[in-house]
Design a protein around this motif. Structure first.
Motif, PDB file in Angstrom:
ATOM      1  N   ASP A   1       0.621  -1.065  -0.119  1.00 31.04           N
ATOM      2  CA  ASP A   1      -0.123   0.013  -0.054  1.00 31.04           C
ATOM      3  C   ASP A   1       1.055   1.234   0.208  1.00 31.04           C
ATOM      4  N   PRO A   2       0.659   2.172  -0.468  1.00 30.19           N
ATOM      5  CA  PRO A   2       1.139   3.604  -0.431  1.00 30.19           C
ATOM      6  C   PRO A   2       1.855   3.743   0.058  1.00 30.19           C
ATOM      7  N   ALA A   3       2.481   3.891   1.044  1.00 30.03           N
ATOM      8  CA  ALA A   3       3.149   4.716   2.396  1.00 30.03           C
ATOM      9  C   ALA A   3       3.331   6.063   2.755  1.00 30.03           C
TER      10      ALA A   3
ATOM     11  N   GLY B   1       8.389  -1.659  -6.187  1.00 29.89           N
ATOM     12  CA  GLY B   1       8.551   0.349  -6.430  1.00 29.89           C
ATOM     13  C   GLY B   1       8.179   0.061  -7.700  1.00 29.89           C
ATOM     14  N   MET B   2       7.452   1.878  -7.791  1.00 27.59           N
ATOM     15  CA  MET B   2       6.416   1.861  -8.350  1.00 27.59           C
ATOM     16  C   MET B   2       6.864   3.874  -8.724  1.00 27.59           C
ATOM     17  N   SER B   3       5.821   4.239  -9.571  1.00 28.30           N
ATOM     18  CA  SER B   3       6.568   5.568  -9.970  1.00 28.30           C
ATOM     19  C   SER B   3       6.197   6.401  -9.091  1.00 28.30           C
ATOM     20  N   ASP B   4       5.988   6.247  -7.544  1.00 26.09           N
ATOM     21  CA  ASP B   4       5.474   7.017  -6.165  1.00 26.09           C
ATOM     22  C   ASP B   4       6.666   6.672  -5.887  1.00 26.09           C
ATOM     23  N   ASP B   5       7.373   5.467  -5.630  1.00 24.77           N
ATOM     24  CA  ASP B   5       8.172   5.178  -4.244  1.00 24.77           C
ATOM     25  C   ASP B   5       9.159   4.297  -5.054  1.00 24.77           C
ATOM     26  N   LEU B   6       9.745   4.408  -6.187  1.00 27.52           N
ATOM     27  CA  LEU B   6      11.453   4.081  -6.641  1.00 27.52           C
ATOM     28  C   LEU B   6      11.830   4.134  -5.472  1.00 27.52           C
ATOM     29  N   GLU B   7      12.179   5.262  -5.356  1.00 27.33           N
ATOM     30  CA  GLU B   7      13.605   5.300  -5.161  1.00 27.33           C
ATOM     31  C   GLU B   7      13.708   5.125  -3.321  1.00 27.33           C
ATOM     32  N   ALA B   8      12.208   4.447  -2.499  1.00 27.81           N
ATOM     33  CA  ALA B   8      12.983   3.768  -1.630  1.00 27.81           C
ATOM     34  C   ALA B   8      13.095   2.262  -2.131  1.00 27.81           C
ATOM     35  N   ALA B   9      12.282   1.693  -3.059  1.00 30.73           N
ATOM     36  CA  ALA B   9      12.529   0.755  -3.065  1.00 30.73           C
ATOM     37  C   ALA B   9      13.641   0.068  -3.478  1.00 30.73           C
ATOM     38  N   VAL B  10      14.342   1.372  -4.096  1.00 34.70           N
ATOM     39  CA  VAL B  10      15.927   0.825  -4.538  1.00 34.70           C
ATOM     40  C   VAL B  10      16.873   0.945  -3.325  1.00 34.70           C
ATOM     41  N   ALA B  11      16.500   2.627  -2.931  1.00 33.41           N
ATOM     42  CA  ALA B  11      17.246   2.080  -1.410  1.00 33.41           C
ATOM     43  C   ALA B  11      17.497   0.803  -0.386  1.00 33.41           C
ATOM     44  N   ALA B  12      16.315   0.493  -0.567  1.00 29.17           N
ATOM     45  CA  ALA B  12      15.823  -1.170   0.399  1.00 29.17           C
ATOM     46  C   ALA B  12      16.559  -2.214  -0.583  1.00 29.17           C
ATOM     47  N   GLY B  13      16.949  -2.451  -1.939  1.00 25.95           N
ATOM     48  CA  GLY B  13      17.605  -3.436  -2.886  1.00 25.95           C
ATOM     49  C   GLY B  13      16.881  -3.469  -3.553  1.00 25.95           C
ATOM     50  N   SER B  14      15.691  -3.392  -4.257  1.00 27.95           N
ATOM     51  CA  SER B  14      15.074  -3.557  -5.288  1.00 27.95           C
ATOM     52  C   SER B  14      15.666  -3.927  -6.457  1.00 27.95           C
ATOM     53  N   THR B  15      15.563  -4.806  -7.586  1.00 29.63           N
ATOM     54  CA  THR B  15      16.603  -4.981  -8.714  1.00 29.63           C
ATOM     55  C   THR B  15      15.438  -4.500  -9.627  1.00 29.63           C
ATOM     56  N   MET B  16      13.987  -4.103  -9.530  1.00 30.23           N
ATOM     57  CA  MET B  16      13.037  -4.110 -10.825  1.00 30.23           C
ATOM     58  C   MET B  16      11.947  -3.023 -10.295  1.00 30.23           C
ATOM     59  N   VAL B  17      12.110  -2.129 -10.814  1.00 29.05           N
ATOM     60  CA  VAL B  17      10.609  -1.010 -10.268  1.00 29.05           C
ATOM     61  C   VAL B  17      10.154  -0.809 -11.767  1.00 29.05           C
ATOM     62  N   ARG B  18       8.804  -1.349 -11.104  1.00 29.37           N
ATOM     63  CA  ARG B  18       7.383  -1.025 -12.710  1.00 29.37           C
ATOM     64  C   ARG B  18       7.027   0.417 -12.321  1.00 29.37           C
ATOM     65  N   VAL B  19       7.138   0.663 -13.371  1.00 28.05           N
ATOM     66  CA  VAL B  19       6.840   2.736 -13.765  1.00 28.05           C
ATOM     67  C   VAL B  19       5.629   2.645 -14.750  1.00 28.05           C
ATOM     68  N   GLY B  20       5.097   2.636 -14.499  1.00 28.89           N
ATOM     69  CA  GLY B  20       3.698   3.672 -15.534  1.00 28.89           C
ATOM     70  C   GLY B  20       3.732   4.920 -15.537  1.00 28.89           C
ATOM     71  N   SER B  21       2.697   5.908 -14.411  1.00 28.47           N
ATOM     72  CA  SER B  21       2.549   6.925 -15.112  1.00 28.47           C
ATOM     73  C   SER B  21       3.124   7.370 -15.338  1.00 28.47           C
ATOM     74  N   ALA B  22       4.990   7.164 -14.404  1.00 30.19           N
ATOM     75  CA  ALA B  22       5.662   8.267 -14.542  1.00 30.19           C
ATOM     76  C   ALA B  22       6.366   8.744 -15.871  1.00 30.19           C
ATOM     77  N   ILE B  23       5.466   7.348 -16.702  1.00 29.56           N
ATOM     78  CA  ILE B  23       7.161   7.187 -18.010  1.00 29.56           C
ATOM     79  C   ILE B  23       5.972   7.964 -18.922  1.00 29.56           C
ATOM     80  N   PHE B  24       4.333   7.143 -19.172  1.00 26.04           N
ATOM     81  CA  PHE B  24       3.372   7.024 -20.187  1.00 26.04           C
ATOM     82  C   PHE B  24       2.357   8.277 -19.188  1.00 26.04           C
ATOM     83  N   GLY B  25       2.198   9.137 -18.297  1.00 25.32           N
ATOM     84  CA  GLY B  25       1.499   9.554 -17.622  1.00 25.32           C
ATOM     85  C   GLY B  25      -0.011   8.824 -17.033  1.00 25.32           C
ATOM     86  N   THR B  26      -0.835   9.599 -16.983  1.00 31.28           N
ATOM     87  CA  THR B  26      -2.247   9.735 -15.991  1.00 31.28           C
ATOM     88  C   THR B  26      -3.292   9.071 -16.697  1.00 31.28           C
ATOM     89  N   ARG B  27      -3.546   7.314 -16.443  1.00 35.89           N
ATOM     90  CA  ARG B  27      -3.993   6.705 -16.440  1.00 35.89           C
ATOM     91  C   ARG B  27      -5.527   6.948 -17.275  1.00 35.89           C
TER      92      ARG B  27
END
Ligand SMILES: *Cc1c(COP(=O)(O)O)cnc(C)c1O
Length: 235
Positions: free
Chosen positions: A167-169, A202-228
């Motif tokens: 859930d969004p933090a 990690g997604m558009s809103d929390d990818l920095e936190a995910a990378v800090a924690a050790g994510s190896t793959m971030v799934r990013v939608g709206s930050a690339i393609f715009g609002t759905r």
């Protein structure tokens, strides 16, 4: 430069900064562009800007897009990141390169059995319900090791790792805490000998936190393609 190319560049810069701050190598984080609800032209624009991995939630929509972009098939990797109902496993096994939304042995067994012999094994991430929401999909963390061991033995699959959708933090620290618990589970499974290399979080809103924690793959939608606009009615 297209809007999508500019946004992609911005997301790549965010990942690079997050890696730098975490003392991580930027090559160790893959960007998965989530193209759900956007048409094949949007994927084509991102591919022209160098993007290779694309994620789709709705299986029929993904299959239609893969067909519309058949000329790029050898260059792109398609990831199914949504839940997979039993009647859709064959489409995923035949059409996709990765599946991230698997949380039951039965689904994994069907994907393995239905993976065409001419294709490499389907790459798989098990979805974990890392923050314990009662209505959420994902295997409970306490049951993840047993499921991973069973899935790792299936011949049509290659178990690559874990996937989470917390859930969004409320803030960065809270996001880091939940992602860090996923990283700890990932490390625990590897300590049991599973050889996992992918932590999809990690997604558009929390990818920095995910990378800090050790994510190896971030799934990013709206930050690339715009609002759905709306989710398509079809699944
Ligand atoms: C839609 C979706 C994403 C991307 O979300 P954004 O907030 O648009 O970046 C990532 N993962 C899954 C499973 C999704 O359904």
């Amino acid at each position: 430069m297209t809007t999508i190319a500019a946004k992609l560049q911005h997301v790549r810069a965010r990942i690079a900064t997050a890696c730098q701050q975490a003392g991580r190598n930027v090559q160790d984080v893959t960007l998965l562009a989530v193209s759900k609800t956007f048409g094949p032209e949007a994927v084509r624009a991102a591919a022209a800007a160098g993007q290779r991995d694309f994620g789709e939630n709705y299986i029929q929509e993904g299959v239609d897009k893969i067909a519309a972009l058949a000329d790029l098939r050898g260059q792109l990797r398609w990831h199914c990141i949504g839940p997979i109902q039993s009647n859709k496993t064959r489409l995923v096994a035949e059409q996709f390169d990765w599946a991230h939304g698997v949380d039951r042995l039965k689904t994994a067994e069907r994907l393995s059995a239905q993976r065409p012999p001419g294709l490499p094994p389907l790459n798989l991430c098990l979805q974990v319900n890392i923050d314990g929401g009662p209505t959420k999909s994902g295997v409970a963390p306490a049951e993840a090791l047993a499921l991973a061991l069973a899935v790792a033995a299936l011949p049509g699959l290659r178990l690559r790792g874990l996937m989470t959708i917390p859930d969004p933090a409320p803030d960065f620290e809270a996001a880091c805490a939940v992602h860090t618990s996923a990283r700890a589970l990932f490390d625990q499974l590897n300590a049991a000998g599973l050889g996992l290399d992918t932590l999809s979080m990690g997604m558009s809103d929390d990818l920095e936190a995910a990378v800090a924690a050790g994510s190896t793959m971030v799934r990013v939608g709206s930050a690339i393609f715009g609002t759905r606009a709306v989710k398509p009615s079809r699944q």
